[in-house]
Design an enzyme around this catalytic site. Structure first.
Site, PDB file in Angstrom:
ATOM      1  N   TYR A  43     -45.226 -12.776 -59.399  1.00 28.83           N
ATOM      2  CA  TYR A  43     -45.831 -11.627 -58.711  1.00 28.83           C
ATOM      3  C   TYR A  43     -47.293 -11.971 -58.457  1.00 28.83           C
ATOM      4  O   TYR A  43     -48.110 -11.964 -59.379  1.00 28.83           O
ATOM      5  CB  TYR A  43     -45.669 -10.365 -59.574  1.00 28.83           C
ATOM      6  CG  TYR A  43     -44.238 -10.202 -60.047  1.00 28.83           C
ATOM      7  CD1 TYR A  43     -43.280  -9.618 -59.225  1.00 28.83           C
ATOM      8  CD2 TYR A  43     -43.831 -10.706 -61.289  1.00 28.83           C
ATOM      9  CE1 TYR A  43     -41.961  -9.521 -59.641  1.00 28.83           C
ATOM     10  CE2 TYR A  43     -42.520 -10.611 -61.709  1.00 28.83           C
ATOM     11  CZ  TYR A  43     -41.587 -10.024 -60.884  1.00 28.83           C
ATOM     12  OH  TYR A  43     -40.275  -9.936 -61.274  1.00 28.83           O
TER      13      TYR A  43
ATOM     14  N   GLU B 184     -32.342 -12.157 -59.689  1.00 27.07           N
ATOM     15  CA  GLU B 184     -31.654 -11.677 -60.892  1.00 27.07           C
ATOM     16  C   GLU B 184     -30.146 -11.707 -60.724  1.00 27.07           C
ATOM     17  O   GLU B 184     -29.603 -11.154 -59.765  1.00 27.07           O
ATOM     18  CB  GLU B 184     -32.096 -10.230 -61.200  1.00 27.07           C
ATOM     19  CG  GLU B 184     -31.348  -9.609 -62.368  1.00 27.07           C
ATOM     20  CD  GLU B 184     -31.890  -8.240 -62.765  1.00 27.07           C
ATOM     21  OE1 GLU B 184     -32.447  -7.532 -61.904  1.00 27.07           O
ATOM     22  OE2 GLU B 184     -31.753  -7.879 -63.953  1.00 27.07           O
TER      23      GLU B 184
ATOM     24  N   HIS C 118     -29.679  -1.868 -69.660  1.00 32.41           N
ATOM     25  CA  HIS C 118     -30.311  -2.572 -70.782  1.00 32.41           C
ATOM     26  C   HIS C 118     -29.423  -2.260 -71.982  1.00 32.41           C
ATOM     27  O   HIS C 118     -29.602  -1.254 -72.664  1.00 32.41           O
ATOM     28  CB  HIS C 118     -31.748  -2.084 -71.010  1.00 32.41           C
ATOM     29  CG  HIS C 118     -32.653  -2.380 -69.851  1.00 32.41           C
ATOM     30  ND1 HIS C 118     -33.848  -1.756 -69.637  1.00 32.41           N
ATOM     31  CD2 HIS C 118     -32.510  -3.247 -68.814  1.00 32.41           C
ATOM     32  CE1 HIS C 118     -34.407  -2.231 -68.537  1.00 32.41           C
ATOM     33  NE2 HIS C 118     -33.611  -3.123 -68.020  1.00 32.41           N
TER      34      HIS C 118
ATOM     35  N   GLU D 219     -33.368 -13.227 -64.929  1.00 34.35           N
ATOM     36  CA  GLU D 219     -34.180 -12.615 -63.874  1.00 34.35           C
ATOM     37  C   GLU D 219     -35.657 -13.022 -63.887  1.00 34.35           C
ATOM     38  O   GLU D 219     -36.542 -12.180 -64.050  1.00 34.35           O
ATOM     39  CB  GLU D 219     -34.069 -11.095 -63.962  1.00 34.35           C
ATOM     40  CG  GLU D 219     -34.277 -10.505 -65.354  1.00 34.35           C
ATOM     41  CD  GLU D 219     -34.207  -8.974 -65.331  1.00 34.35           C
ATOM     42  OE1 GLU D 219     -34.928  -8.359 -64.540  1.00 34.35           O
ATOM     43  OE2 GLU D 219     -33.420  -8.417 -66.123  1.00 34.35           O
TER      44      GLU D 219
HETATM   45  N1  GLY Z   1     -33.171  -3.233 -62.994  1.00 32.32           N
HETATM   46  C1  GLY Z   1     -33.642  -3.220 -64.306  1.00 32.32           C
HETATM   47  C2  GLY Z   1     -33.918  -4.567 -64.820  1.00 32.32           C
HETATM   48  O1  GLY Z   1     -33.892  -5.514 -64.081  1.00 32.32           O
HETATM   49  O2  GLY Z   1     -34.106  -4.758 -65.988  1.00 32.32           O
HETATM   50 MN    MN Z   2     -32.456  -6.613 -65.345  1.00 28.87          MN
HETATM   51 MN    MN Z   3     -32.884  -5.481 -62.220  1.00 26.29          MN
END
Ligand code: GLY
Ligand code: MN
Ligand code: MN
Length: 434
Positions: free
Chosen positions: A385, A404, A358, A381
């Site tokens: 769900y 993603e 991030h 992404e």
């Molecule tokens: N793997 C962390 C995210 O997708 O933000």
């Molecule tokens: Mn991510």
């Molecule tokens: Mn991720």
């Protein structure tokens, strides 16, 4: 990897120009104790590494701006005894040459040398309100300088956040960074492909995690970029599931959000596929919605559009999909405005990615979403769900899907760094039945 002296020196020079006057102090991350005398694998501070490529703990960068700019490193001294136990360390002399500094001194000399370097400087930039111990230590140095007031020496009076100066530079990736990110993406995509091939009903989530790790490490990644998520069945609906210790069942999907880190740079990939290699009708229906949302979002990554454009594009497709699945009724614009999709899509579609998964960089400027510009890298992404809640019909229970990719904004639009990870139903089924 051999440090690329010119690149990191140029980054420091650029930062010195931004600083204009005064001193910048930036420490790397400390080692972190896991339990008793066992430590977590060491990971440097991303800001520090961006500017230095220096990988050891107990190191501090000091930049002095002005007419005679200087780039100084403090690092651990050579220590034959410790090197027998813990391995090679550069020591100041070798580090100065290998990493392109004007001077390098032992870390143990920080308290002696830093007050001197702060004398008569107006401005001080450091990462304040980040690590309390550094706040205290730097405050102590300032007070040493203030203690000399009657000799005519002055202490810094303007304080700036060093991170705020560096973040805007890190937001735009240069060619060297893109090369490293592409390598992280390629190895991570390969890990997803190999894991799809390996997956069989009855295996454990942990076995798939082990395969991911095998591919990353064999390819040269130093570590996972973040804690891997290998989530079979209902676990896919737990967004931060990391136990990865349950058996994988035929008929279930498995969601894997996992990627490696290559010389500091993260990839971030999620793929969702059927444990037995064949999507059921209901799974295929939901998968098609998430994939369409993801492709629409990727199409919205281009210069001139803003950071929120991919999210808006994904929301439109996901909300229409929720209407088609009869989980929502009504008109799409209104449903988006009300946030009616949130029981099934509760996160955002993108974040910056780079040295941190991030990554740093503001998302808004003067209250408006940042415009996307070439060199920025972000994830795309979307997911759905469908827990056994919120009136989800039984046929859709525990379908948790996220797809993603990592994308680089280019002049023409974008380049999908992680395109090598199988994504369409046909590509996934082919990867699982080679
Ligand atoms: N793997 C962390 C995210 O997708 O933000
Ligand atoms: Mn991510
Ligand atoms: Mn991720």
């Amino acid at each position: 990897m051999t440090p690329d002296i010119a690149i990191h020196r140029a980054r420091r020079s650029h930062l010195l120009e931004t600083l204009g006057e005064g001193v910048l102090i930036l420490a790397t991350a400390p080692e972190a104790r896991r339990n008793r005398d066992a430590h977590y694998p060491y990971r440097f501070d991303s800001h520090f590494y961006y500017l230095t490529a220096f990988p050891e703990p107990e190191a501090v960068l000091v930049l002095i701006a002005g007419k005679r700019p200087r780039q100084i490193l403090f690092c651990r001294e050579k220590n034959e005894e410790r090197e027998i136990w813990d391995g090679f360390r550069y020591g100041p002399k070798a580090a100065k040459a290998a990493f392109g500094f004007d001077a390098a001194y032992p870390y143990d000399e920080l308290d002696r040398r830093l007050p001197k370097l702060l004398e008569n400087q107006v401005r001080l930039a450091y990462a304040f309100a980040s690590v309390p111990a550094w706040d205290a230590r730097i405050m102590a140095w300032i007070n040493v300088v203030r203690g000399k007031a009657r000799t005519g020496v002055t202490a810094p009076v303007n304080l700036s956040d060093a991170h705020a100066l560096i973040d805007p530079l890190r937001l735009f990736k240069d060619a060297h960074e893109i090369e490293l990110m592409q390598r992280a993406a390629d190895l991570s995509a390969q890990a997803h492909r190999d894991t799809m091939r390996l997956c069989k009903p009855g295996m454990g989530e942990g076995e798939l995690e082990a395969e991911l790790m095998r591919v990353w490490r064999a390819g040269g990644c130093q570590a996972p970029a973040y804690t891997p998520i290998v989530a079979g069945g209902a676990n896919a609906c737990v967004l931060h599931y990391v136990a990865n210790d349950q058996p994988l069942k035929a008929g279930d999907l498995v969601l894997i959000d996992a990627a490696g880190e290559y010389h500091g740079y993260a990839a971030d990939i999620t793929r969702t596929f059927p444990v037995n290699g064949h999507f059921s009708g209901a799974q295929k229906e939901v998968y098609a919605i998430v994939l369409a949302a993801q492709l629409a979002a990727i199409a919205a990554v281009r210069p001139g559009l803003d950071f929120n454009a991919p999210h808006a594009a994904a929301l439109r497709v996901l909300t229409q999909g929720l209407v088609d699945l009869k989980l929502l009724t009504g008109e799409v614009d209104g449903l988006i405005e009300q946030g009616a999709y949130k029981p099934w899509y509760m996160h955002k579609t993108s974040h910056w990615i780079g040295l941190d998964v991030h990554d740093v960089g503001d998302y808004k400027a003067a209250g408006a979403w940042r415009e996307l510009q070439p060199g920025m890298t972000l994830t795309v992404e979307p997911g759905l769900y469908l827990r056994p809640a919120d009136n989800v019909p039984k046929a859709l229970w525990n379908i948790g899907i996220r797809i993603e990719d990592d994308v680089l904004v280019t002049q023409a639009g974008c380049h999908v760094l992680t395109a090598a990870a199988p994504k369409s139903v046909a590509e996934i089924e082919a990867a699982m039945h080679p």
